[in-house]
Write an enzyme that holds these catalytic residues in place. Structure first.
Site, mmCIF file in Angstrom:
data_model
loop_
_atom_site.group_PDB
_atom_site.id
_atom_site.type_symbol
_atom_site.label_atom_id
_atom_site.label_comp_id
_atom_site.label_asym_id
_atom_site.label_seq_id
_atom_site.Cartn_x
_atom_site.Cartn_y
_atom_site.Cartn_z
ATOM 1 C CD GLU A 62 -51.663 -40.154 87.280
ATOM 2 O OE1 GLU A 62 -51.738 -38.750 86.782
ATOM 3 O OE2 GLU A 62 -52.160 -41.040 86.493
ATOM 4 C CE LYS A 63 -56.751 -42.717 84.062
ATOM 5 N NZ LYS A 63 -58.251 -42.955 83.479
ATOM 6 C CB CYS A 68 -44.548 -35.639 79.481
ATOM 7 S SG CYS A 68 -42.864 -35.277 79.076
ATOM 8 N N GLY A 100 -47.823 -38.421 59.350
ATOM 9 C CA GLY A 100 -46.638 -37.694 59.243
ATOM 10 C C GLY A 100 -46.239 -36.633 60.358
ATOM 11 N N GLY A 101 -46.975 -36.427 61.447
ATOM 12 C CA GLY A 101 -46.709 -35.634 62.166
ATOM 13 C C GLY A 101 -45.456 -35.962 63.250
ATOM 14 C CB ILE A 135 -46.348 -39.295 67.208
ATOM 15 C CG1 ILE A 135 -46.535 -38.627 68.519
ATOM 16 C CG2 ILE A 135 -46.408 -40.663 67.668
ATOM 17 C CD1 ILE A 135 -47.903 -38.970 69.506
ATOM 18 C CG MET A 140 -52.472 -31.764 72.966
ATOM 19 S SD MET A 140 -53.191 -33.265 72.115
ATOM 20 C CE MET A 140 -54.889 -32.678 72.564
ATOM 21 C CG HIS A 173 -42.351 -26.678 76.071
ATOM 22 N ND1 HIS A 173 -42.026 -28.016 75.361
ATOM 23 C CD2 HIS A 173 -42.761 -26.003 75.077
ATOM 24 C CE1 HIS A 173 -42.150 -28.090 74.082
ATOM 25 N NE2 HIS A 173 -42.629 -26.721 73.875
ATOM 26 C CG HIS A 227 -15.066 -19.409 65.949
ATOM 27 N ND1 HIS A 227 -15.636 -19.874 64.685
ATOM 28 C CD2 HIS A 227 -13.700 -19.733 65.587
ATOM 29 C CE1 HIS A 227 -14.900 -20.518 63.690
ATOM 30 N NE2 HIS A 227 -13.657 -20.384 64.289
HETATM 31 P P1 FAD Z 1 -50.943 -35.941 80.591
HETATM 32 O O1 FAD Z 1 -49.277 -36.156 80.598
HETATM 33 O O2 FAD Z 1 -51.439 -36.893 79.736
HETATM 34 O O3 FAD Z 1 -51.205 -36.321 82.332
HETATM 35 C C1 FAD Z 1 -52.570 -36.561 82.342
HETATM 36 C C2 FAD Z 1 -52.399 -37.619 83.558
HETATM 37 O O4 FAD Z 1 -53.842 -37.570 84.352
HETATM 38 C C3 FAD Z 1 -52.308 -38.739 83.057
HETATM 39 O O5 FAD Z 1 -51.269 -39.605 83.803
HETATM 40 C C4 FAD Z 1 -53.471 -39.721 83.592
HETATM 41 O O6 FAD Z 1 -53.292 -40.910 84.215
HETATM 42 C C5 FAD Z 1 -54.157 -38.672 84.783
HETATM 43 N N1 FAD Z 1 -55.414 -39.028 84.638
HETATM 44 C C6 FAD Z 1 -56.609 -38.686 83.757
HETATM 45 N N2 FAD Z 1 -57.592 -38.867 84.289
HETATM 46 C C7 FAD Z 1 -57.713 -39.051 85.496
HETATM 47 C C8 FAD Z 1 -58.567 -39.171 86.829
HETATM 48 N N3 FAD Z 1 -59.864 -39.191 86.665
HETATM 49 N N4 FAD Z 1 -57.914 -39.354 87.867
HETATM 50 C C9 FAD Z 1 -56.722 -39.346 88.147
HETATM 51 N N5 FAD Z 1 -55.881 -39.186 87.141
HETATM 52 C C10 FAD Z 1 -56.429 -39.110 86.111
HETATM 53 N N6 FAD Z 1 -44.297 -33.126 74.367
HETATM 54 C C11 FAD Z 1 -43.127 -32.354 74.380
HETATM 55 O O7 FAD Z 1 -43.388 -31.024 74.881
HETATM 56 N N7 FAD Z 1 -41.987 -32.806 74.054
HETATM 57 C C12 FAD Z 1 -42.045 -34.097 73.702
HETATM 58 O O8 FAD Z 1 -40.777 -34.454 73.125
HETATM 59 C C13 FAD Z 1 -43.025 -34.771 73.552
HETATM 60 N N8 FAD Z 1 -42.852 -36.146 73.238
HETATM 61 C C14 FAD Z 1 -43.974 -36.927 73.179
HETATM 62 C C15 FAD Z 1 -44.073 -38.149 72.802
HETATM 63 C C16 FAD Z 1 -45.021 -39.166 72.773
HETATM 64 C C17 FAD Z 1 -44.969 -40.502 72.136
HETATM 65 C C18 FAD Z 1 -46.307 -38.605 73.065
HETATM 66 C C19 FAD Z 1 -47.528 -39.200 72.996
HETATM 67 C C20 FAD Z 1 -46.351 -37.000 73.620
HETATM 68 C C21 FAD Z 1 -45.345 -36.193 73.538
HETATM 69 N N9 FAD Z 1 -45.238 -35.178 74.118
HETATM 70 C C22 FAD Z 1 -44.247 -34.222 73.946
HETATM 71 C C23 FAD Z 1 -46.708 -34.485 74.432
HETATM 72 C C24 FAD Z 1 -46.615 -34.340 76.115
HETATM 73 O O9 FAD Z 1 -46.547 -35.821 76.491
HETATM 74 C C25 FAD Z 1 -47.909 -33.921 76.589
HETATM 75 O O10 FAD Z 1 -48.160 -32.691 76.012
HETATM 76 C C26 FAD Z 1 -47.888 -33.682 78.163
HETATM 77 O O11 FAD Z 1 -47.839 -35.074 78.711
HETATM 78 C C27 FAD Z 1 -49.155 -32.959 78.586
HETATM 79 O O12 FAD Z 1 -49.339 -32.969 79.945
HETATM 80 P P2 FAD Z 1 -50.489 -33.187 80.812
HETATM 81 O O13 FAD Z 1 -50.401 -33.193 82.440
HETATM 82 O O14 FAD Z 1 -51.584 -32.058 80.307
HETATM 83 O O15 FAD Z 1 -51.192 -34.664 80.389
HETATM 84 P P1 NAI Z 2 -49.882 -34.591 64.503
HETATM 85 O O1 NAI Z 2 -51.374 -33.877 64.936
HETATM 86 O O2 NAI Z 2 -48.742 -33.912 64.940
HETATM 87 O O3 NAI Z 2 -49.997 -35.284 63.237
HETATM 88 C C1 NAI Z 2 -50.787 -35.957 62.853
HETATM 89 C C2 NAI Z 2 -50.719 -36.103 61.418
HETATM 90 O O4 NAI Z 2 -51.524 -37.313 60.631
HETATM 91 C C3 NAI Z 2 -51.129 -34.858 60.547
HETATM 92 O O5 NAI Z 2 -50.123 -34.526 59.874
HETATM 93 C C4 NAI Z 2 -52.475 -35.477 59.695
HETATM 94 O O6 NAI Z 2 -52.577 -34.670 58.546
HETATM 95 C C5 NAI Z 2 -52.119 -36.792 59.660
HETATM 96 N N1 NAI Z 2 -53.322 -37.590 59.549
HETATM 97 C C6 NAI Z 2 -54.481 -37.532 59.999
HETATM 98 N N2 NAI Z 2 -55.275 -38.603 59.659
HETATM 99 C C7 NAI Z 2 -54.689 -39.033 58.573
HETATM 100 C C8 NAI Z 2 -54.961 -40.265 57.447
HETATM 101 N N3 NAI Z 2 -56.213 -40.786 57.583
HETATM 102 N N4 NAI Z 2 -54.035 -40.604 56.526
HETATM 103 C C9 NAI Z 2 -52.907 -40.119 56.749
HETATM 104 N N5 NAI Z 2 -52.523 -39.204 57.312
HETATM 105 C C10 NAI Z 2 -53.281 -38.569 58.387
HETATM 106 O O7 NAI Z 2 -50.279 -35.558 65.732
HETATM 107 P P2 NAI Z 2 -49.138 -36.885 66.318
HETATM 108 O O8 NAI Z 2 -47.906 -36.892 65.673
HETATM 109 O O9 NAI Z 2 -50.026 -38.157 66.600
HETATM 110 O O10 NAI Z 2 -48.799 -36.191 67.845
HETATM 111 C C11 NAI Z 2 -49.787 -35.988 68.738
HETATM 112 C C12 NAI Z 2 -49.207 -34.893 69.849
HETATM 113 O O11 NAI Z 2 -48.192 -35.065 70.400
HETATM 114 C C13 NAI Z 2 -48.902 -33.544 68.881
HETATM 115 O O12 NAI Z 2 -49.809 -32.503 69.178
HETATM 116 C C14 NAI Z 2 -47.519 -33.231 69.455
HETATM 117 O O13 NAI Z 2 -47.476 -31.797 69.809
HETATM 118 C C15 NAI Z 2 -47.126 -34.045 70.633
HETATM 119 N N6 NAI Z 2 -45.786 -34.653 70.422
HETATM 120 C C16 NAI Z 2 -44.893 -33.871 70.561
HETATM 121 C C17 NAI Z 2 -43.456 -34.244 70.387
HETATM 122 C C18 NAI Z 2 -42.454 -33.089 70.654
HETATM 123 O O14 NAI Z 2 -42.694 -32.173 70.996
HETATM 124 N N7 NAI Z 2 -41.229 -33.650 70.084
HETATM 125 C C19 NAI Z 2 -43.430 -35.734 70.102
HETATM 126 C C20 NAI Z 2 -44.482 -36.502 70.077
HETATM 127 C C21 NAI Z 2 -45.743 -35.831 70.380
#
Ligand code: FAD
Ligand code: NAI
Length: 472
Positions: free
Chosen positions: A36-37, A45, A185-186, A188, A325, A328, A451
């Protein structure tokens, strides 16, 4: 390195996908290395995603509730002040505790953890540029790509994490913006809009589609949560596309928006703009070209149903490949991929992965939405139950939202469950279990629920799906 020194599994990436696979493989008695870098484990996450955003959502909700939602409950509070630095510190404490906890778990399960950037030298060798300087290489009988995803940039708006921010900047702002524009309005967009709007910013969410919530949210539910969030003060421009943007100064950004269906363009300005238009798979610097692995048209690593790339001992899970993405989902795949390697079989039910949006109230769903079923021509029956008719929601004075169930009209088998409600993210676990077990709405309706609980709304929605609810 010689074959005898080869590790059973080398994992590139220590996010949820990577670290869970590492622990599972350690438990299975495999010799494992996780690279991990970032300098800390847990990936997007734990470091900049799920965990810090939920800390801010929880505490900003508390702040907002103390400010606006106590008097009629019989609680009079004095001077309420926001201490943003402390709010951020509380978030950082949770993050550090959890990432350190993961490091401990790797150690406990005998996993070798290397801090550095991994890249393919050949099909069995990963070169690592160490964070502390220098280089090493690791040989693996199996290699797992778990490198996750990164923010999709918006052309013309360079992210500086101060004025033009991604979610990473949005969880670390040092002051509350006066005006904030959220592009997208996704999930995030809506979670971060909630945080900063509760803390006092005037937030405008611009969404290209007619519906907020991102892919997968049921249209009726999306409309309903939009109304609720609007009542909380968030301004929405749906069916509106951001076409361009420009940073004018360190506290001024302008964006041009256009009606998605054509119409008058408009310029919006703010002191901070959040780019939240999605995330894309991350494979930068991984050296996939050295082993001839190709990506699909969306940058995802191509795999088969057992997570194998075209080089069978190199597998891939998490955000960097197909599917939603979600943390879980990555976790389920991580366990399954190790089982495939070790035992030859594994299991992830992609039709049964819950999604939760942690706004207030929360939105949660599992299975198919009404629009999915219509599109696929699948017949269905709907049952709903509003929290305004649920005794616990009424005593809690939190009655916004409902439970909606979709079931097969012939067999009554549950097809989808959609909830808006204060505890929807916890309640959806019951729905997920029901769906996984192939339950009918009658199975749920005949299950005794305590309840007074919010979960009774879940039971009553099931009653309404094949018959009638009692309290509505
Ligand atoms: P990542 O968590 O991105 O991990 C990949 C890791 O690989 C990184 O730490 C990176 O540094 C490392 N890496 C990459 N390339 C290299 C390399 N060449 N060498 C060494 N290390 C490397 N999901 C939910 O289910 N619930 C949520 O509430 C939720 N909230 C979120 C909120 C935000 C703001 C964001 C951005 C995402 C959220 N997500 C949420 C999505 C969730 O974070 C991701 O789905 C999850 O982290 C994916 O896990 P991953 O291990 O595949 O990737
Ligand atoms: P998203 O794909 O959920 O939403 C992006 C939104 O932006 C879409 O509704 C799209 O129509 C809109 N959009 C794209 N281009 C646009 C433009 N030019 N003008 C106006 N609207 C535009 O992506 P988001 O919210 O960035 O999240 C990324 C990923 O992170 C998601 O896949 C989500 O699953 C994961 N995530 C999960 C969370 C959770 O489980 N609670 C919390 C945060 C992120």
């Amino acid at each position: 390195a010689s074959e005898s020194e080869a590790r059973d599994l080398v994992i590139i990436g220590g996010g949820v996908a990577g670290y869970v696979a590492a622990i599972k493989a350690g438990q299975e008695g495999m010799k494992v290395t996780c690279i991990e870098k970032r300098g800390t484990l847990g990936g997007t996450c734990l470091n900049v995603g799920c965990i810090p955003s939920k800390s801010l959502l929880n505490n900003s909700h508390l702040y907002h509730q103390i400010l606006h939602d106590t008097k009629h409950r019989g609680i009079e509070v004095g001077d309420v002040k926001l201490n943003l630095a402390q709010l951020m510190k509380a978030k950082d404490t949770s993050v550090t505790g959890l990432t350190k906890g993961v490091e401990f778990l790797l150690k406990k399960n005998g996993v070798e953890y290397i801090k550095g950037t991994g890249s393919f030298q050949d099909e069995h060798t990963v070169k690592v540029e160490l964070n502390d300087g220098g280089e090493t290489s690791v040989t693996g009988k199996n290699i797992l790509i778990a490198t996750g995803s990164e923010v999709t940039p918006f052309p013309g708006l360079t992210i500086d994490e101060q004025t033009v921010i991604s979610s990473t900047g949005a969880i670390a702002l040092e002051k509350v913006p006066e005006k904030m524009i959220v592009i997208g309005g996704g999930i995030i967009g809506l979670e971060m809009a909630s945080v900063w709007s509760r803390l006092g910013a005037q937030v405008t969410v611009v969404e290209y589609l007619d519906q907020i919530g991102g892919p997968g949210m049921d249209t009726e539910i999306a409309k309903s949560i939009q109304k609720i969030l609007k009542k909380q003060g968030i301004i929405f421009k749906t069916g509106t596309k951001v076409v361009s943007g420009e940073k004018i100064s360190s506290n001024e950004v302008k964006v041009e928006v256009d009606s998605a269906k054509g119409g008058k363009p408009e310029t919006l300005d703010a002191d901070v703009v959040l780019v939240a238009i999605g995330r894309r798979p991350y494979t930068g610097g991984l050296g996939l070209e050295n082993i001839g692995l190709e990506l699909d048209d969306r940058g995802r690593v191509i795999i088969d149903s057992e997570y194998r790339t075209k080089i069978p001992h190199i597998r891939c899970v998490g955000d960097v490949t197909f599917g939603p993405m979600l943390a879980h989902k990555a976790e389920e795949e991580a366990v399954a991929v190790v089982e495939y390697i070790k035992k030859g079989y594994g299991h992830v039910n992609y039709g049964c992965i819950p999604a939760v949006m942690y706004t207030f109230p929360e939105v949660a769903w599992v299975g198919q939405s009404e629009q999915d079923l219509k599109k696929a021509g699948i017949p269905y029956r709907v049952g709903t139950f509003p929290f305004s008719a649920n005794s616990r929601a009424k005593t809690n004075l939190d009655t916004d939202g409902m439970v909606k169930m979709l079931a097969d009209p012939e067999t009554d088998r549950i097809l989808g469950i959609h909830i808006i409600g204060p505890n929807a993210g916890e309640m959806i676990a019951e729905g997920t279990l029901a769906l996984e077990y192939g339950a009918s709405s009658e199975d749920i309706a005949r299950t005794c629920h305590a309840h007074p609980t919010l979960a009774e709304a879940f039971k009553e929605a099931a009653m309404a799906t094949h018959g009638k609810a009692i309290h509505y």
